[in-house]
Design a protein around this motif. Structure first.
Motif, short mmCIF file in Angstrom:
data_model
loop_
_atom_site.label_atom_id
_atom_site.label_comp_id
_atom_site.label_asym_id
_atom_site.label_seq_id
_atom_site.Cartn_x
_atom_site.Cartn_y
_atom_site.Cartn_z
N UNK A 1 -3.59 -2.11 -2.06
CA UNK A 1 -4.45 -2.65 -1.01
C UNK A 1 -3.73 -3.74 -0.25
N UNK A 2 -4.07 -3.83 1.02
CA UNK A 2 -3.55 -4.89 1.89
C UNK A 2 -4.57 -6.00 2.08
N UNK A 3 -5.65 -5.95 1.31
CA UNK A 3 -6.62 -7.02 1.36
C UNK A 3 -8.02 -6.60 1.75
N UNK B 1 0.87 -1.18 0.00
CA UNK B 1 0.00 0.00 0.00
C UNK B 1 0.91 1.22 0.00
N UNK B 2 0.72 2.12 -0.96
CA UNK B 2 1.56 3.31 -1.08
C UNK B 2 0.82 4.54 -0.59
N UNK B 3 1.51 5.34 0.22
CA UNK B 3 0.97 6.60 0.72
C UNK B 3 1.83 7.73 0.17
N UNK B 4 1.20 8.69 -0.50
CA UNK B 4 1.93 9.70 -1.25
C UNK B 4 1.92 11.07 -0.57
N UNK B 5 2.93 11.87 -0.94
CA UNK B 5 2.98 13.29 -0.62
C UNK B 5 2.69 13.62 0.82
#
Length: 384
Positions: free
Chosen positions: A153-155, A141-145
């Protein structure tokens, strides 16, 4: 994985599957931290490192195995072998755990986006499942800026929201760390352990005083990954030509510039002017800011006079205690270049709670942290 983002992004653009080996846990004197990765593509090309050389061959073989078989992610542990120092293991005495997984770019377009952003220098964090249900291992899961948007998604939506909430804090702090989410039947029933890889904006080094020492220090700071600013009130000295390694050269009164610039807990402030008309208003402001390091150049006599003036200006003792002056470690430095090493060495030691002593005089793991209760004092070590 973000340590090799450029190559991984190229492989993703070329739709080239690869195996990714990531250090997920470290104990003792292991050479590289969690989050460091090595990857191998379908042509056998390798990029990155997970141990500085000790176990690279064995991990390379694991990558080839996972890449060829397409099996789910696997975990492997490596440590020192007392019986055979040349066996697969860490001869430095530490232990590390590695997770190896196959990445098919077509199946994870969000990861390609994250690697593209990381390659472009955009701040982001990538949370990777390293422990939990087998079907979820390796998901990201990528969180930006600024943390307001995330992808992948992690599921489940519950797990994604729970993870994003924690990851935002690590992104703001610029930290790579393990976190846990889930295990709550009402929100996210499946407990997951995540390794959060973070690529933050570079920390700032603010150098005040356009002197020869500043030229050398700006080069050393840039080498260490800082975004370097040199500021001086004298326009004739504060020129980009004199400081080619600085990211920014500002002609302004130091305290006035500091008032309007952004700083955080990773910022290092180095005052090299040793001139009271610049130093006092600047340090009075700096010592009240939540920055990571504040140092000021000058002799011991200059330092004492500076402290007296700061006290007269109303700076409390607990703030004065934050000031590193005379700046730098005692390395016997004479030239500007040697002095720059002395200053950056002190910044590194302060940032990571190092002793500043020779490693030959310090007990415990070289790369690990010695518990404070067991750590010898500097005085005891010097007397040994």
């Amino acid at each position: 994985m973000l340590n090799i983002a450029d190559t991984l992004y190229r492989w993703c653009r070329e739709a080239r599957p690869f195996a990714l080996a990531t250090v997920v846990q470290v104990s003792g004197s292991a050479p590289l931290p969690p989050g460091t990765s090595l990857a191998v593509d379908t042509d056998g090309e390798a990029v990155g490192s997970i141990s500085g050389g000790c176990v690279e061959g064995a991990v390379y073989e694991l990558c080839g195995q996972v890449l060829e078989s397409g099996e789910p992610p696997i975990r492997a542990s490596f440590g020192y072998s007392d019986d055979d120092a040349f066996a697969v293991g860490l001869t430095c005495g530490g232990e590390l755990e590695v997770m190896v997984q196959r990445i098919d770019p077509a199946d994870q377009p969000h990861l390609t986006t994250a690697l593209e952003q990381a390659s472009a220098g955009v701040p982001l964090s990538v949370a990777q499942v390293i422990d939990g249900p087998q079907r979820l291992l390796g998901r990201t899961l990528s969180v930006f800026g600024n943390g307001s948007a995330y992808d992948g998604t992690l599921g489940s939506q519950q797990a994604d929201r729970a993870a994003a909430n924690q990851v935002r804090g690590l992104l703001r702090a610029g930290r790579t760390a393990r976190i846990e989410v889930g295990g709550d039947a009402d929100t996210c029933p499946e407990k997951l352990t995540l390794l959060v890889h973070t690529r933050a904006v570079p920390p700032r080094m603010l150098i005040f005083g356009a002197v020869d020492f500043a030229a050398a220090l700006s080069q050393a700071g840039r080498f260490l990954g800082y975004r370097v600013t040199v500021c001086d009130a004298r326009p004739v000295f504060a020129t980009p030509e004199r400081f080619p390694h600085a990211d920014e050269v500002v002609a302004d009164w130091p305290h006035r510039y500091l008032e309007r610039t952004e700083v955080d807990a990773r910022t290092a402030i180095c005052v090299l002017t040793h001139d009271a008309k610049f130093d006092i208003p600047l340090l009075r402001l700096a010592l009240d800011l939540p920055v990571g390091y504040i140092g000021a150049m000058g002799s011991r006599r200059t330092h004492q006079h500076r402290l007296e003036r700061l006290r007269e200006a109303g700076v409390p003792e607990e703030h004065l205690a934050r000031l590193h002056s005379p700046i730098g470690l005692d390395l016997g430095a004479h030239t500007p270049e040697e002095t720059a090493i002395s200053i950056t060495a002190e910044i590194i030691a302060h940032t990571h709670n190092g002793t500043g002593l020779p490693l030959s005089r310090v007990l415990g793991p070289i790369h690990g942290s010695v518990p404070p209760a067991k750590a010898p004092s500097a005085a005891a070590l010097l007397a040994a």
